[in-house]
Design a protein around this motif. Structure first.
Motif, PDB file in Angstrom:
ATOM      1  N   ARG A  65      11.210  -4.873  -1.206  1.00  0.00           N
ATOM      2  CA  ARG A  65      10.159  -3.934  -1.589  1.00  0.00           C
ATOM      3  C   ARG A  65       9.116  -3.888  -0.474  1.00  0.00           C
ATOM      4  N   LYS A  66       8.593  -2.702  -0.225  1.00  0.00           N
ATOM      5  CA  LYS A  66       7.525  -2.513   0.756  1.00  0.00           C
ATOM      6  C   LYS A  66       6.439  -1.673   0.097  1.00  0.00           C
ATOM      7  N   MET A  67       5.232  -2.146   0.195  1.00  0.00           N
ATOM      8  CA  MET A  67       4.091  -1.421  -0.350  1.00  0.00           C
ATOM      9  C   MET A  67       3.374  -0.687   0.783  1.00  0.00           C
ATOM     10  N   THR A  68       3.105   0.594   0.565  1.00  0.00           N
ATOM     11  CA  THR A  68       2.331   1.387   1.511  1.00  0.00           C
ATOM     12  C   THR A  68       1.011   1.744   0.845  1.00  0.00           C
ATOM     13  N   VAL A  69      -0.088   1.452   1.522  1.00  0.00           N
ATOM     14  CA  VAL A  69      -1.407   1.798   1.008  1.00  0.00           C
ATOM     15  C   VAL A  69      -1.754   3.198   1.518  1.00  0.00           C
ATOM     16  N   GLU A  70      -1.879   4.121   0.579  1.00  0.00           N
ATOM     17  CA  GLU A  70      -2.222   5.499   0.914  1.00  0.00           C
ATOM     18  C   GLU A  70      -3.743   5.661   1.005  1.00  0.00           C
ATOM     19  N   THR A  81      -7.037   1.595  -5.590  1.00  0.00           N
ATOM     20  CA  THR A  81      -5.937   1.678  -4.629  1.00  0.00           C
ATOM     21  C   THR A  81      -4.980   2.791  -5.012  1.00  0.00           C
ATOM     22  N   HIS A  82      -4.491   3.465  -4.001  1.00  0.00           N
ATOM     23  CA  HIS A  82      -3.424   4.461  -4.149  1.00  0.00           C
ATOM     24  C   HIS A  82      -2.290   3.915  -3.290  1.00  0.00           C
ATOM     25  N   THR A  83      -1.231   3.453  -3.934  1.00  0.00           N
ATOM     26  CA  THR A  83      -0.134   2.812  -3.214  1.00  0.00           C
ATOM     27  C   THR A  83       1.199   3.441  -3.587  1.00  0.00           C
ATOM     28  N   THR A  84       2.162   3.263  -2.698  1.00  0.00           N
ATOM     29  CA  THR A  84       3.537   3.661  -2.978  1.00  0.00           C
ATOM     30  C   THR A  84       4.424   2.449  -2.742  1.00  0.00           C
TER      31      THR A  84
END
Length: 135
Positions: A65-70, A81-84
């Motif tokens: 899993r990889k979290m991207t912080v938008e 937080t807005h994450t994908t």
């Protein structure tokens, strides 16, 4: 950056490196509550132990899993937080889901409340395509 923002950055970083939900436990207050929207999915408000169990079940689905912080907003005792989350699942499929989270901290630096808003279309597709338990 506030110390509360540092805690949330740490949690997000650990979510990219681990499939363990134990990363949350040390940061949650004993009276922690979490609610996930849309409410139509039927997930009740969860306390500290319920949230850790919920995150453990979700984490167990991933091989990686990889979290991207938008977007990241530090408002002191509240962090937004807005994450994908991008992941490869144990069944061999891959997918992503976007969420908005509002994290509220107490004066001791522990998270007391979390509101999670999930991408309802992606979530409904994931639920629709999830393996069904045997009858």
């Amino acid at each position: 950056m506030s110390s509360n923002a540092g805690v949330i950055h740490s949690i997000i970083d650990k979510m990219s490196l681990s499939t363990s939900a134990g990363m949350f436990a040390e940061h949650l207050a004993d009276d922690f509550k979490a609610v996930t929207y849309p409410l139509v999915i039927g997930w009740p408000e969860k306390d500290k132990n319920g949230w850790i169990e919920h995150m453990s079940m979700g984490s167990a689905m991933y091989l990686e899993r990889k979290m991207t912080v938008e977007e990241f907003i530090d408002a002191g005792d509240k962090i937004v937080t807005h994450t994908t989350a991008h992941g490869k699942f144990k069944d061999g499929t891959s997918g992503s889901i976007t969420s908005m989270n509002v994290w509220t901290f107490n004066d001791s630096g522990k998270i007391v409340h979390m509101k999670q808003f999930l991408d309802s279309y992606t979530l409904s597709e994931m639920i629709k395509n999830a393996p069904q338990p045997p009858p």
